[in-house]
Design a protein around this motif. Sequence first.
Motif, mmCIF file in Angstrom:
data_model
loop_
_atom_site.group_PDB
_atom_site.id
_atom_site.type_symbol
_atom_site.label_atom_id
_atom_site.label_comp_id
_atom_site.label_asym_id
_atom_site.label_seq_id
_atom_site.Cartn_x
_atom_site.Cartn_y
_atom_site.Cartn_z
ATOM 1 N N GLU A 122 -3.702 3.217 -6.504
ATOM 2 C CA GLU A 122 -2.942 4.391 -6.963
ATOM 3 C C GLU A 122 -1.866 3.991 -7.978
ATOM 4 O O GLU A 122 -1.587 4.719 -8.929
ATOM 5 C CB GLU A 122 -2.241 5.072 -5.781
ATOM 6 C CG GLU A 122 -3.158 5.919 -4.907
ATOM 7 C CD GLU A 122 -2.500 6.219 -3.554
ATOM 8 O OE1 GLU A 122 -3.242 6.347 -2.579
ATOM 9 O OE2 GLU A 122 -1.241 6.293 -3.506
ATOM 10 N N GLU A 150 -5.756 0.584 -1.342
ATOM 11 C CA GLU A 150 -5.749 1.929 -1.939
ATOM 12 C C GLU A 150 -4.425 2.240 -2.631
ATOM 13 O O GLU A 150 -4.389 2.739 -3.750
ATOM 14 C CB GLU A 150 -5.979 3.006 -0.862
ATOM 15 C CG GLU A 150 -7.431 3.198 -0.495
ATOM 16 C CD GLU A 150 -7.563 3.885 0.862
ATOM 17 O OE1 GLU A 150 -6.697 4.748 1.186
ATOM 18 O OE2 GLU A 150 -8.499 3.528 1.601
ATOM 19 N N ARG A 151 -3.367 1.922 -1.930
ATOM 20 C CA ARG A 151 -2.031 2.188 -2.483
ATOM 21 C C ARG A 151 -1.839 1.451 -3.819
ATOM 22 O O ARG A 151 -1.333 2.015 -4.789
ATOM 23 C CB ARG A 151 -0.973 1.744 -1.465
ATOM 24 C CG ARG A 151 0.445 1.995 -1.882
ATOM 25 C CD ARG A 151 0.827 3.473 -1.753
ATOM 26 N NE ARG A 151 2.104 3.736 -2.416
ATOM 27 C CZ ARG A 151 2.265 4.492 -3.495
ATOM 28 N NH1 ARG A 151 1.217 5.119 -4.045
ATOM 29 N NH2 ARG A 151 3.453 4.660 -4.037
#
Lengths: 496, 496
Positions: free
Chosen positions: A430, A426-427
Amino acid sequence: MASSTGDRSQAVRNGLRAKVLTLDGMNPRVRRVEYAVRGPIVQRALELEQELRQGVKKPFTEVIRANIGDAQAMGQRPITFLRQVLALCVNPDLLSSPNFPDDAKKRAERILQACGGHSLGAYSVSSGIQLIREDVARYIERRDGGIPADPKNVFLSTGASDAIVTVLKLLVAGEGHTRTGVLIPIPQYPLYSATLAELGAVQVDYYLDEERAWALDVAELHRALCQARDHCRPRALCVINPGNPTGQVQTRECIEAVIRFAFEERLFLLADEVYQDNVYAAGSQFHSFKKVLMEMGPPYAGQQELASFHSTSKGYMGECGFRGGYVEVVNMDAAVQQQMLKLMSVRLCPPVPGQALLDLVVSPPAPTDPSFAQFQAEKQAVLAELAAKAKLTEQVFNEAPGISCNPVQGAMYSFPRVQLPPRAVERAQELGLAPDMFFCLRLLEETGICVVPGSGFGQREGTYHFRMTILPPLEKLRLLLEKLSRFHAKFTLEYS
Amino acid sequence: MASSTGDRSQAVRNGLRAKVLTLDGMNPRVRRVEYAVRGPIVQRALELEQELRQGVKKPFTEVIRANIGDAQAMGQRPITFLRQVLALCVNPDLLSSPNFPDDAKKRAERILQACGGHSLGAYSVSSGIQLIREDVARYIERRDGGIPADPKNVFLSTGASDAIVTVLKLLVAGEGHTRTGVLIPIPQYPLYSATLAELGAVQVDYYLDEERAWALDVAELHRALCQARDHCRPRALCVINPGNPTGQVQTRECIEAVIRFAFEERLFLLADEVYQDNVYAAGSQFHSFKKVLMEMGPPYAGQQELASFHSTSKGYMGECGFRGGYVEVVNMDAAVQQQMLKLMSVRLCPPVPGQALLDLVVSPPAPTDPSFAQFQAEKQAVLAELAAKAKLTEQVFNEAPGISCNPVQGAMYSFPRVQLPPRAVERAQELGLAPDMFFCLRLLEETGICVVPGSGFGQREGTYHFRMTILPPLEKLRLLLEKLSRFHAKFTLEYS
Ligand SMILES: Cc1ncc(COP(=O)(O)O)c(C=O)c1O
Ligand SMILES: Cc1ncc(COP(=O)(O)O)c(C=O)c1O
């Protein structure tokens, strides 16, 4: 027209105007090219090196370039005999020096005799120096247990890269649904994807089977081919053996099956065999496509079109900087072969020092030559150390939780699979990064270890890998592998 | 699909089938490439050499290759200093030998320090070794009277050929009427026409003015551009200065006019300046496009996009076999420049020995260095002999009836115009040959002199030329020129 000239003059008066050549207006195919091995991660490695030199404090003292298969950059010493002969060729005044063995002098004289003006400084014919083409043909014959090779079918090149691009160029034709499709392995060496993008050909992916040590499966070739036929005309199949980045060495049965497939489906075969001297695993053996093809007999032997590539950059010598290489073509249409030669002649010739080096690689000292013992010892030492490093890499990675690594049967790389925690994925998203790029960047920033994310080579959706060379010296490699494994554990914890 | 597979199996059973890759099915752009400098005439020269070796009787005892600008193939000796440093780089064991001058050793150590693993055998970064880019930038600054050059804008290449192809690649875009057009001189160096054909760009011819010593005329650029705008989008203008095959050296005024034209018409400029050290005529001087552009000030200096090419193949060193070269880009869009670097990285790097050689060429021994005197003497001797040969060529040709030859102000070639009798032209047409190809083939068969027909470079309809290098040793050249003139007289008589 008049008004556009008027606008322009206005802009000129204002002293401001757009560039003629902009990102939007440039060759769209070039824009689509991607090349991960020297991509952003390497840019960052360069910057870090500069920062270190400027005294910036880092959690490491040097950047370790495990991103590229460049043995001498990692400290491997050149093979003495090769450099002796080359120095004699470069500066023939040395031929009278007592400090060079006789066989080195004879070899240098033989090469110079075959050069224009007896100098490395003359262009050669575009296909390469005739004598060296003959020596390459004899090498291929020895390698393939006596199966004949014709120097006319051997073309020297500026590294294998150049020859691969040239053969791909010949194959590209058609528009829309008839555009040439080329099957390439995934993971692949990104020269292939980059060249196909640049040429406007269709890249057709076939996946190697990670569960079976990156084996090449004909059923998967079939799947890829059938799907591709909907939108392009597949005309060629590339195989890399031993594999980069995957390190597998193909079995004879597999190669036979691939040849049968190519023959039935009318695909031109490209066999990238630049790692033919880099086979380490017990039970693994290099089989050239040419030899297997010829031993299969009719109808394959006399008809299946094949181009096989080799290089001076890999093997035991690792002479990347010299840009030596060759392609042998088999069953190529004579008129097409003429066209290939014409295409090569536009760039005049491959570097002559690289040609000379190739000559030495394909015809090393014979057992009766004064240089034989040292040559053989140096060669064996390099290959034995590479074998030990291949083994060590597999071991250390497989002991680390969350990392799994197929055996490095050949070539110079491991391509381990890493588990990345969902929060890390997820990071990365982003940040607009591929998850394995995110991992590799963090690795680089915290440890100085530079490896290439699997996304640069292609991998099954949802799996993550990186490519790391096995080239650092053994003890250094051990530390690196352990450091990398510890970093992965820490990274996993951080995002769990 | 099923039926085509059926047909195929049938063919397989018969043991006969068409090639996958045929002349009809191959890349049509590659088929359209022409490359005269190494075309049929050179093929025939190779065959004749073989026949001579086999003892076949000919009206000559050797084939003289005056077809290609390859000084060392014609017997020119390499410059000692260059080869000493290179030998030290290739085989650093020699660094302890007393037989090399100190400055050569220092230079070798400096280069090796800048190489990966301190070896020529490592890949360099794709743009070339940083130290060498810096040395090139300093060379350009000295050459251009102090006008700054930024190493970031210098990219090393595999000969100039490679850099020229790379820059042209960036420029190609569009389809149909919006396809990129590139203006090239006629006569031209055929790398340009060949590359444009391969890239699918439109070749836009502008003619050099033979009556005015092959001058470049802006009115003619205008004509060519306006006509081209009907069917393509002209985006770039190539200039070769000093000229190949035409030997003219452009005046400063001419270069200024070309720059103004390119600026007004929004054309990216490519300046092929590989012969920048080869200027012989009294009153002629080399002016780099970069220098003239910068001295023109705003709005040109800060905006006009320019790529300037140089090579180790020509000049006084003639080190063609090493494939060294570079491009300096000026005012190139930063994002495009990034794309260029990416494109270069696909092929990894230019040959490192060629990079090392380039370094020595751009930073030769200084007056205080031990090697200076010999280096300077050797360099001057080569350039003085070339100047004498340029003069001699012009003289002898202009004494021959039916041959007229512009002064060879620079570069390495004469491009004389020959009168061919109408019956010879008819005979050529019967044979399906260009009339000057017919002439050159007959010349080769009867005298062993190998020159390239003007049709390979382009010429005004109805005029005939050939290109001959000025590289054979002076006395040999004199004999050649006389032999060629006599052959022309005989040929004219035969067909009158
Ligand atoms: C599979 C493969 N093919 C071709 C090449 C090109 O090598 P070179 O151009 O140096 O011969 C490489 C280099 O890493 C490679 O890994
Ligand atoms: C005008 C011109 N440009 C470029 C080249 C390419 O030279 P190289 O690739 O050897 O640097 C040549 C070679 O003859 C030339 O004449």
